[in-house]
Scaffold this motif. Structure first.
Motif, PDB file in Angstrom:
ATOM      1  N   LEU A  87     -13.488  -8.508 -21.513  1.00  0.00           N
ATOM      2  CA  LEU A  87     -12.386  -8.954 -22.156  1.00  0.00           C
ATOM      3  C   LEU A  87     -11.467  -9.445 -23.276  1.00  0.00           C
ATOM      4  N   SER A  88     -12.827  -9.456 -24.011  1.00  0.00           N
ATOM      5  CA  SER A  88     -11.675 -10.014 -25.697  1.00  0.00           C
ATOM      6  C   SER A  88     -10.940  -8.833 -26.015  1.00  0.00           C
ATOM      7  N   PHE A  89     -10.634  -7.573 -25.200  1.00  0.00           N
ATOM      8  CA  PHE A  89      -9.616  -7.184 -26.293  1.00  0.00           C
ATOM      9  C   PHE A  89      -8.221  -7.219 -25.733  1.00  0.00           C
ATOM     10  N   LEU A  90      -8.730  -7.901 -24.771  1.00  0.00           N
ATOM     11  CA  LEU A  90      -6.769  -9.235 -24.383  1.00  0.00           C
ATOM     12  C   LEU A  90      -5.948  -9.947 -25.506  1.00  0.00           C
ATOM     13  N   ASN A  91      -7.852 -10.611 -26.182  1.00  0.00           N
ATOM     14  CA  ASN A  91      -7.086 -11.424 -26.995  1.00  0.00           C
ATOM     15  C   ASN A  91      -6.604 -12.273 -26.252  1.00  0.00           C
ATOM     16  N   ASP A  92      -6.956 -13.051 -25.896  1.00  0.00           N
ATOM     17  CA  ASP A  92      -6.383 -14.547 -24.274  1.00  0.00           C
ATOM     18  C   ASP A  92      -7.767 -14.544 -23.623  1.00  0.00           C
ATOM     19  N   ARG A  93      -7.361 -16.156 -23.165  1.00  0.00           N
ATOM     20  CA  ARG A  93      -8.506 -16.266 -22.112  1.00  0.00           C
ATOM     21  C   ARG A  93      -8.108 -16.572 -21.076  1.00  0.00           C
ATOM     22  N   VAL A  94      -8.581 -15.609 -19.951  1.00  0.00           N
ATOM     23  CA  VAL A  94      -8.062 -15.670 -19.057  1.00  0.00           C
ATOM     24  C   VAL A  94      -9.146 -15.671 -17.351  1.00  0.00           C
ATOM     25  N   LYS A  95      -8.590 -15.739 -16.652  1.00  0.00           N
ATOM     26  CA  LYS A  95      -8.783 -15.531 -15.390  1.00  0.00           C
ATOM     27  C   LYS A  95      -8.740 -14.727 -14.462  1.00  0.00           C
ATOM     28  N   VAL A  96      -9.856 -14.107 -14.007  1.00  0.00           N
ATOM     29  CA  VAL A  96      -9.256 -12.483 -13.246  1.00  0.00           C
ATOM     30  C   VAL A  96      -8.740 -13.275 -11.748  1.00  0.00           C
ATOM     31  N   ARG A  97      -7.728 -12.623 -11.307  1.00  0.00           N
ATOM     32  CA  ARG A  97      -7.286 -13.236  -9.858  1.00  0.00           C
ATOM     33  C   ARG A  97      -7.153 -11.900  -8.876  1.00  0.00           C
ATOM     34  N   ALA A  98      -7.078 -10.582  -9.145  1.00  0.00           N
ATOM     35  CA  ALA A  98      -7.448  -9.867  -8.451  1.00  0.00           C
ATOM     36  C   ALA A  98      -7.758  -8.430  -8.973  1.00  0.00           C
ATOM     37  N   SER A  99      -8.328  -7.876  -7.699  1.00  0.00           N
ATOM     38  CA  SER A  99      -9.507  -6.686  -8.642  1.00  0.00           C
ATOM     39  C   SER A  99      -8.375  -5.517  -7.083  1.00  0.00           C
ATOM     40  N   CYS A 100      -9.041  -4.027  -7.736  1.00  0.00           N
ATOM     41  CA  CYS A 100      -8.218  -3.356  -6.726  1.00  0.00           C
ATOM     42  C   CYS A 100      -8.771  -1.691  -7.580  1.00  0.00           C
ATOM     43  N   CYS A 101      -9.562  -1.136  -6.747  1.00  0.00           N
ATOM     44  CA  CYS A 101      -9.647   0.392  -7.662  1.00  0.00           C
ATOM     45  C   CYS A 101      -9.289   0.324  -9.124  1.00  0.00           C
ATOM     46  N   GLY A 102     -10.672  -0.635  -9.152  1.00  0.00           N
ATOM     47  CA  GLY A 102     -11.574  -0.146 -11.072  1.00  0.00           C
ATOM     48  C   GLY A 102     -10.397  -1.044 -11.804  1.00  0.00           C
ATOM     49  N   LEU A 103      -9.447  -2.133 -10.955  1.00  0.00           N
ATOM     50  CA  LEU A 103      -8.449  -2.374 -12.338  1.00  0.00           C
ATOM     51  C   LEU A 103      -7.880  -3.859 -12.105  1.00  0.00           C
ATOM     52  N   LEU A 104      -7.876  -4.808 -12.592  1.00  0.00           N
ATOM     53  CA  LEU A 104      -8.325  -6.007 -12.517  1.00  0.00           C
ATOM     54  C   LEU A 104      -6.751  -6.845 -12.742  1.00  0.00           C
ATOM     55  N   CYS A 105      -6.113  -7.828 -12.250  1.00  0.00           N
ATOM     56  CA  CYS A 105      -5.083  -8.198 -12.790  1.00  0.00           C
ATOM     57  C   CYS A 105      -5.591 -10.258 -12.602  1.00  0.00           C
ATOM     58  N   CYS A 106      -5.073 -10.224 -14.401  1.00  0.00           N
ATOM     59  CA  CYS A 106      -5.718 -11.694 -15.041  1.00  0.00           C
ATOM     60  C   CYS A 106      -4.106 -11.707 -15.430  1.00  0.00           C
ATOM     61  N   SER A 107      -4.993 -13.878 -15.024  1.00  0.00           N
ATOM     62  CA  SER A 107      -3.598 -14.512 -15.617  1.00  0.00           C
ATOM     63  C   SER A 107      -4.296 -15.209 -16.799  1.00  0.00           C
ATOM     64  N   SER A 108      -3.501 -16.089 -18.016  1.00  0.00           N
ATOM     65  CA  SER A 108      -3.424 -16.796 -19.248  1.00  0.00           C
ATOM     66  C   SER A 108      -3.947 -17.771 -18.529  1.00  0.00           C
ATOM     67  N   ILE A 109      -5.226 -18.526 -19.532  1.00  0.00           N
ATOM     68  CA  ILE A 109      -5.130 -20.231 -18.964  1.00  0.00           C
ATOM     69  C   ILE A 109      -4.359 -20.970 -19.554  1.00  0.00           C
ATOM     70  N   PRO A 110      -4.143 -20.399 -20.695  1.00  0.00           N
ATOM     71  CA  PRO A 110      -3.526 -21.138 -22.024  1.00  0.00           C
ATOM     72  C   PRO A 110      -1.499 -21.371 -21.932  1.00  0.00           C
ATOM     73  N   ASP A 111      -1.184 -19.867 -21.669  1.00  0.00           N
ATOM     74  CA  ASP A 111       0.017 -19.649 -20.788  1.00  0.00           C
ATOM     75  C   ASP A 111       0.232 -19.281 -19.890  1.00  0.00           C
ATOM     76  N   LYS A 112       0.724 -21.073 -18.570  1.00  0.00           N
ATOM     77  CA  LYS A 112       1.367 -19.963 -17.323  1.00  0.00           C
ATOM     78  C   LYS A 112       2.246 -19.166 -17.347  1.00  0.00           C
ATOM     79  N   GLY A 113       2.155 -18.006 -16.767  1.00  0.00           N
ATOM     80  CA  GLY A 113       2.777 -17.170 -15.754  1.00  0.00           C
ATOM     81  C   GLY A 113       2.497 -15.776 -16.896  1.00  0.00           C
ATOM     82  N   VAL A 114       1.618 -15.757 -17.965  1.00  0.00           N
ATOM     83  CA  VAL A 114       1.021 -14.804 -18.891  1.00  0.00           C
ATOM     84  C   VAL A 114       0.348 -14.059 -17.592  1.00  0.00           C
ATOM     85  N   TYR A 115       0.799 -12.685 -16.924  1.00  0.00           N
ATOM     86  CA  TYR A 115      -0.954 -11.556 -16.543  1.00  0.00           C
ATOM     87  C   TYR A 115      -0.732 -10.271 -17.163  1.00  0.00           C
TER      88      TYR A 115
END
Length: 360
Positions: A87-115
């Motif tokens: 997921l390096s193309f996001l240029n952020d450290r993220v955590k995967v929070r949800a998955s559906c139909c090939g898409l992922l919803c990720c939250s930023s680890i350093p910046d709370k509230g960024v999805y």
């Protein structure tokens, strides 16, 4: 299968072959000819590709290495085993929070509230706009949404992100109200509604959220019922579990998707029972399979079902991913973690599938 006299396969045959390629291979093949180049944007081909890929569910592991303080994303496929995704193309450290139909919803680890919502196979992503509720310290207790859901409409190529949790005013504990934010890709904005919920889902397994019938479904911590968010009318409700599931002594219960239906996996020391919701409106369940766990007895306390089809079930343990084949009744190891991990694999496991689904 017959070829034309000039030695070239008919176009429909070529399309059927290409629809079975991994997405990365498909995109590399775009330079071969004009037909292959236009396929990734052709509606018929996209529908065919996504239908075929839905029969090959995978497990996505968001693994933290305790010794190196880093995380990596592993995709475990029944056909190809484990392979690393970036997921390096996001240029952020993220955590995967949800998955559906090939898409992922990720939250930023350093910046709370960024999805972000992204397609790791095509490396497309969308940074979600900030809602009026930012900063999300209005969520209680740790400033982050308790429940995160991703709902995707493959036909219309639209998605929704749901963030939900207890609401608090600055400097105060929760007042009992439950805030829900819904982002719609089509409108590119958030909407908010507030309701009142008891706290039976505050420590649920947040990874296991199932999207069917235009609603998101979570299993409550005490497995007493399923919490449902109907996205067509923004209403929370509760769905009852089968009587035999609720009162099964010593059973663990998990919520999965099965051919577009809700499914419950019920695990005891010796058996794994698979239930399917046949009639969504009447909430009528039936048990469709009963699997003996005798041959993996030592692993039973730690097995955690993640994804399933008519053919097989994928399960995570502390350090392994297993596959069980319904027809042959054979268990196989698909992936094994070689290094030490901060948490058991099932803490970070998400049901996943590859799909041609733009999100930007």
């Amino acid at each position: 299968m017959s070829m034309r006299r000039d030695g070239v396969f008919p176009e429909e045959v070529v399309i059927q072959i290409l629809a079975r390629l991994p997405i990365k291979s498909l995109f590399r093949s775009k330079t071969v000819c004009k037909l292959w180049n236009r396929l990734s944007s052709d509606k018929y081909f996209i529908q065919l590709y996504n239908e075929i890929s839905s029969k090959n569910p995978m497990i996505l592991l968001d693994i933290s290495d305790a010794s190196e303080s880093k995380s990596s994303l592993i995709c475990v496929d029944k056909l190809r085993g484990g392979s690393e995704l970036s997921l390096s193309f996001l240029n952020d450290r993220v955590k995967v929070r949800a998955s559906c139909c090939g898409l992922l919803c990720c939250s930023s680890i350093p910046d709370k509230g960024v999805y972000y919502v992204c397609n790791p196979m095509t490396r497309e992503f969308k940074l979600l706009p900030k809602s009026r509720e930012r900063p999300v310290t209005r969520f209680y207790p740790d400033g982050e949404a308790t429940l995160v859901g991703l709902a995707c409409d493959l036909t219309c190529q639209k998605f929704k992100v749901v963030l939900a949790g207890y609401h608090r005013t600055f400097g105060h504990r929760s007042d009992g109200s439950f805030i829900c934010l819904v982002f719609e890709s089509e409108l590119n904005k958030w909407r908010k509604f507030i309701s009142y919920q008891d706290d039976h889902f505050s420590h649920m397994n947040k990874n296991q959220v199932v999207f069917v019938n235009n609603a998101l479904h979570w299993l409550t911590v005490n497995s007493a019922y399923i919490l449902v968010l109907d996205l067509s009318c923004d209403i929370w409700r509760k769905m009852q579990l089968p009587y035999d599931v609720i009162y099964g002594m010593g059973h663990r219960i998990y919520l999965l998707e099965f051919n577009g239906c809700l499914s419950i996996i019920q695990i005891s020391e010796a058996w794994m029972n698979i239930w399917v919701l046949n009639d969504y409106r009447k909430e009528e369940w039936s048990m469709v399979d009963k699997v003996s766990l005798r041959c993996i007895r030592g692993m039973v306390p730690g097995i955690f079902p993640i994804s399933q089809t008519d053919e097989y079930i994928l399960l995570a343990t502390h350090k392994q991913v297993l596959v069980y084949h319904h027809k042959t009744r054979i268990w196989k190891e698909m992936f094994s973690l070689k290094h030490s991990s901060a948490l058991p694999l099932w803490f970070s496991a998400h049901a996943y599938r590859s799909a041609l689904f733009p999100c930007n």
